[in-house]
Design a protein around this motif. Structure first.
Motif, PDB file in Angstrom:
ATOM      1  N   ALA A  48      -9.042  -1.858  -0.444  1.00  0.00           N
ATOM      2  CA  ALA A  48      -9.006  -0.390  -0.518  1.00  0.00           C
ATOM      3  C   ALA A  48     -10.051   0.136  -1.486  1.00  0.00           C
ATOM      4  CB  ALA A  48      -7.607   0.068  -0.941  1.00  0.00           C
ATOM      5  N   ALA A  49     -10.258  -0.560  -2.594  1.00  0.00           N
ATOM      6  CA  ALA A  49     -11.259  -0.154  -3.589  1.00  0.00           C
ATOM      7  C   ALA A  49     -11.529  -1.337  -4.494  1.00  0.00           C
ATOM      8  CB  ALA A  49     -10.757   1.040  -4.406  1.00  0.00           C
ATOM      9  N   GLU A  50     -12.726  -1.392  -5.021  1.00  0.00           N
ATOM     10  CA  GLU A  50     -13.057  -2.466  -5.955  1.00  0.00           C
ATOM     11  C   GLU A  50     -12.379  -2.204  -7.292  1.00  0.00           C
ATOM     12  OE1 GLU A  50     -14.625  -5.269  -5.398  1.00  0.00           O
ATOM     13  OE2 GLU A  50     -14.881  -4.703  -3.300  1.00  0.00           O
ATOM     14  N   PRO A  51     -11.782  -3.231  -7.894  1.00  0.00           N
ATOM     15  CA  PRO A  51     -11.073  -3.019  -9.158  1.00  0.00           C
ATOM     16  C   PRO A  51     -12.018  -2.715 -10.311  1.00  0.00           C
ATOM     17  CG  PRO A  51     -11.145  -5.358  -8.612  1.00  0.00           C
ATOM     18  CD  PRO A  51     -11.679  -4.614  -7.418  1.00  0.00           C
ATOM     19  N   ASP A  52     -11.527  -1.898 -11.238  1.00  0.00           N
ATOM     20  CA  ASP A  52     -12.239  -1.612 -12.476  1.00  0.00           C
ATOM     21  C   ASP A  52     -12.060  -2.826 -13.394  1.00  0.00           C
ATOM     22  OD1 ASP A  52     -12.976  -0.834 -15.030  1.00  0.00           O
ATOM     23  OD2 ASP A  52     -12.154   1.189 -14.840  1.00  0.00           O
ATOM     24  N   ALA A  61      -4.813   1.576  -4.550  1.00  0.00           N
ATOM     25  CA  ALA A  61      -3.607   1.011  -3.954  1.00  0.00           C
ATOM     26  C   ALA A  61      -3.609  -0.499  -4.143  1.00  0.00           C
ATOM     27  CB  ALA A  61      -3.552   1.363  -2.469  1.00  0.00           C
ATOM     28  N   LEU A  62      -2.425  -1.080  -4.237  1.00  0.00           N
ATOM     29  CA  LEU A  62      -2.290  -2.526  -4.409  1.00  0.00           C
ATOM     30  C   LEU A  62      -1.377  -3.090  -3.336  1.00  0.00           C
ATOM     31  CD1 LEU A  62      -1.698  -2.775  -8.276  1.00  0.00           C
ATOM     32  CD2 LEU A  62      -3.790  -3.404  -7.047  1.00  0.00           C
ATOM     33  N   HIS A  95       3.519  -2.825  -1.043  1.00  0.00           N
ATOM     34  CA  HIS A  95       2.400  -1.878  -1.146  1.00  0.00           C
ATOM     35  C   HIS A  95       2.709  -0.855  -2.224  1.00  0.00           C
ATOM     36  CE1 HIS A  95      -0.987   0.640   0.103  1.00  0.00           C
ATOM     37  NE2 HIS A  95      -0.163   1.675   0.004  1.00  0.00           N
ATOM     38  N   VAL A  96       1.814  -0.738  -3.196  1.00  0.00           N
ATOM     39  CA  VAL A  96       1.935   0.266  -4.256  1.00  0.00           C
ATOM     40  C   VAL A  96       0.842   1.297  -4.008  1.00  0.00           C
ATOM     41  CG1 VAL A  96       1.911   0.692  -6.735  1.00  0.00           C
ATOM     42  CG2 VAL A  96       2.781  -1.495  -5.862  1.00  0.00           C
ATOM     43  N   SER A  97       1.225   2.542  -3.774  1.00  0.00           N
ATOM     44  CA  SER A  97       0.242   3.564  -3.427  1.00  0.00           C
ATOM     45  C   SER A  97      -0.689   3.863  -4.601  1.00  0.00           C
ATOM     46  CB  SER A  97       0.951   4.856  -2.980  1.00  0.00           C
ATOM     47  OG  SER A  97       1.695   5.405  -4.054  1.00  0.00           O
ATOM     48  N   ALA A  98      -1.863   4.338  -4.279  1.00  0.00           N
ATOM     49  CA  ALA A  98      -2.862   4.616  -5.322  1.00  0.00           C
ATOM     50  C   ALA A  98      -2.381   5.700  -6.285  1.00  0.00           C
ATOM     51  CB  ALA A  98      -4.186   5.031  -4.677  1.00  0.00           C
ATOM     52  N   ASP A  99      -1.587   6.651  -5.778  1.00  0.00           N
ATOM     53  CA  ASP A  99      -1.087   7.709  -6.666  1.00  0.00           C
ATOM     54  C   ASP A  99       0.179   7.286  -7.404  1.00  0.00           C
ATOM     55  OD1 ASP A  99       0.916   7.800  -4.751  1.00  0.00           O
ATOM     56  OD2 ASP A  99       0.416   9.807  -4.008  1.00  0.00           O
ATOM     57  N   ARG A 100       0.638   6.052  -7.167  1.00  0.00           N
ATOM     58  CA  ARG A 100       1.808   5.460  -7.838  1.00  0.00           C
ATOM     59  C   ARG A 100       3.090   6.255  -7.579  1.00  0.00           C
ATOM     60  NH1 ARG A 100      -1.711   2.181  -7.628  1.00  0.00           N
ATOM     61  NH2 ARG A 100      -2.456   0.876  -9.352  1.00  0.00           N
ATOM     62  N   GLN A 101       3.133   6.944  -6.437  1.00  0.00           N
ATOM     63  CA  GLN A 101       4.343   7.679  -6.071  1.00  0.00           C
ATOM     64  C   GLN A 101       5.228   6.887  -5.110  1.00  0.00           C
ATOM     65  OE1 GLN A 101       5.162  10.802  -7.464  1.00  0.00           O
ATOM     66  NE2 GLN A 101       3.497  10.022  -8.740  1.00  0.00           N
ATOM     67  N   ALA A 331      -4.605   1.975   5.005  1.00  0.00           N
ATOM     68  CA  ALA A 331      -5.176   3.289   4.677  1.00  0.00           C
ATOM     69  C   ALA A 331      -4.415   3.976   3.547  1.00  0.00           C
ATOM     70  CB  ALA A 331      -5.180   4.177   5.921  1.00  0.00           C
ATOM     71  N   ASP A 332      -3.416   3.303   2.969  1.00  0.00           N
ATOM     72  CA  ASP A 332      -2.591   3.856   1.891  1.00  0.00           C
ATOM     73  C   ASP A 332      -1.890   5.133   2.330  1.00  0.00           C
ATOM     74  OD1 ASP A 332      -1.390   3.961  -0.614  1.00  0.00           O
ATOM     75  OD2 ASP A 332      -3.045   5.088  -1.527  1.00  0.00           O
TER      76      ASP A 332
END
Length: 388
Positions: A48-52, A61-62, A95-101, A331-332
């Motif tokens: 979904a995205a490269e980790p910082d 998202a994880l 699945h943990v959403s990117a907004d953590r909701q 797609a989260d």
């Protein structure tokens, strides 16, 4: 449960417990870290995205693969009986959403027929690509004797059949599960009917019960003599058990009861093998802090949509609905479409001449739609731990 563990870690660090450094070192040493990145190779779905590098879990998202290991060696042999090799009858993609909701946990039936890719092992051997039952992937990887290799083959199989990138993994065995439940003081559950399964060691009367670790494990393992004897029915009971465990973690006063906190953390982090990101207490605590506002109603459990396999009615296959589910995960997007809100009333609209000044009768509340266990998602708030 991973969320509960991580939240408790945050509490330990945030409240500055006496001897926190010693406790931190012990907890960090409990978790076995396994970096399997090289074995997973480059031919993988797009993340979904490269980790910082400074905060691996921030703003993305994880997807975390949770695996229950049916390893019957050592301490586990005393629990389930000694059997050669390693198996896994429980695999859940969290699945943990990117907004953590949102936290969404999707069970994959062990009897699902899938394509199992070639799986490299840490000893230099590699299995051949083959078609087979989903849980065979864990056993195929584990032929080296390494649980991390079992995780590699399971992750490669999940990614090949779903198109979802797996960021991290956790494997927990029998003994670790028992210790975790016992450290909570048991898990309250409503048992709808008497349940007996000699092979799993289960004997439960109907009614409100508080399950200790051994009984909770027996319930999670029971299959042949409970319900219709299918693995998919067992997944429903596992999801209800996990939902009840989430309720227990959230209801416990772990944040202020230091002895209970340390007991739970010690139990929860033992007998775990995890990817480096989740094997790090620091990273785990950061993830927990970002999830601190996630409520039980936003923690969902479901089984991937399936149908009987055309070639073997005792096996299942993922359906077209499963393809849609995995696309949403990648797609989260929520695994269930949110309800469409009612259209707002236009205050400028002319009044209805037929309307009277009599107050309108209150609208009858619409009953909540019934949910079919094993098919419809449930949340941690949907599970009643006390029988009516």
């Amino acid at each position: 449960m991973l969320t509960g563990v991580a939240l408790a870690v945050v509490a330990l660090l945030a409240f500055g417990v006496t001897g926190a450094a010693t406790a931190y070192t012990k907890l960090q040493g409990n978790i076995e870290s396994a970096d399997i990145t090289d074995l997973l190779g480059k031919d993988r779905p797009t993340p979904a995205a490269e980790p910082d590098p400074d905060d691996p879990n921030a703003g993305r998202a994880l997807n975390i693969l949770l695996m229950g290991s049916d390893d019957r060696s050592g301490e586990n042999a005393e629990i389930g009986g000694e059997v050669e090799g390693m198996r896994s009858d429980t695999t859940i993609l969290m699945h943990v959403s990117a907004d953590r909701q949102r936290v969404e946990l999707i069970s994959i039936p062990r009897d699902t027929l899938v394509d199992i890719p070639a799986c490299p092992r840490s000893d230099g051997t590699e299995s051949r690509a083959q078609k087979g039952q989903f849980n065979a992937a864990f056993s195929i990887g584990a032929q080296s004797g390494q649980v991390s290799d079992a995780a590699v083959c399971t992750i490669k199989t999940v990614e090949a059949n779903t198109g979802v990138f797996v960021d991290d993994f956790v494997v927990i065995d029998f003994a670790g599960f028992i210790r975790m439940v016992d450290a909570l003081g048991g898990v309250p559950m409503c048992v709808p009917e008497k349940m007996e399964d000699a092979e799993a060691g289960l004997s439960l009367e109907a009614g409100s019960q508080t399950l200790d670790g051994s009984t909770a494990l027996a319930l999670a393992r029971a299959r042949k003599e409970v319900g219709d004897g299918s693995d998919t029915s067992r997944l429903v009971r596992q999801q209800q058990l996990l939902a009840a465990m989430v309720q227990s973690v959230q209801s416990k006063n772990l944040l202020t009861d230091v002895p209970e906190l340390l007991q739970f953390l010690n139990a929860a982090t033992s007998s775990i093998t995890a990817s480096p990101n989740l094997a790090s207490i620091t990273n785990l605590s950061g993830l927990a802090f970002s999830l601190r506002g996630t409520l039980g109603g936003n923690i969902s459990f479901m089984t991937v949509p399936f149908a009987p396999a055309p070639t073997d009615r005792n096996r299942v296959v993922m359906t077209a609905e499963a393809d849609v589910l995995w696309e949403r995960v990648a797609a989260d997007q929520p695994i269930v479409e949110p309800a469409t809100p009612a259209a707002p009333t236009d205050p400028a609209a002319p009044a209805d001449p037929a309307a009277t000044d009599a107050p309108a009768a209150p609208a009858e509340p619409e009953p909540a739609p019934s949910k079919t266990p094993g098919k419809d998602p449930i949340t941690a708030d949907d599970v009643s731990t006390v029988c009516a």
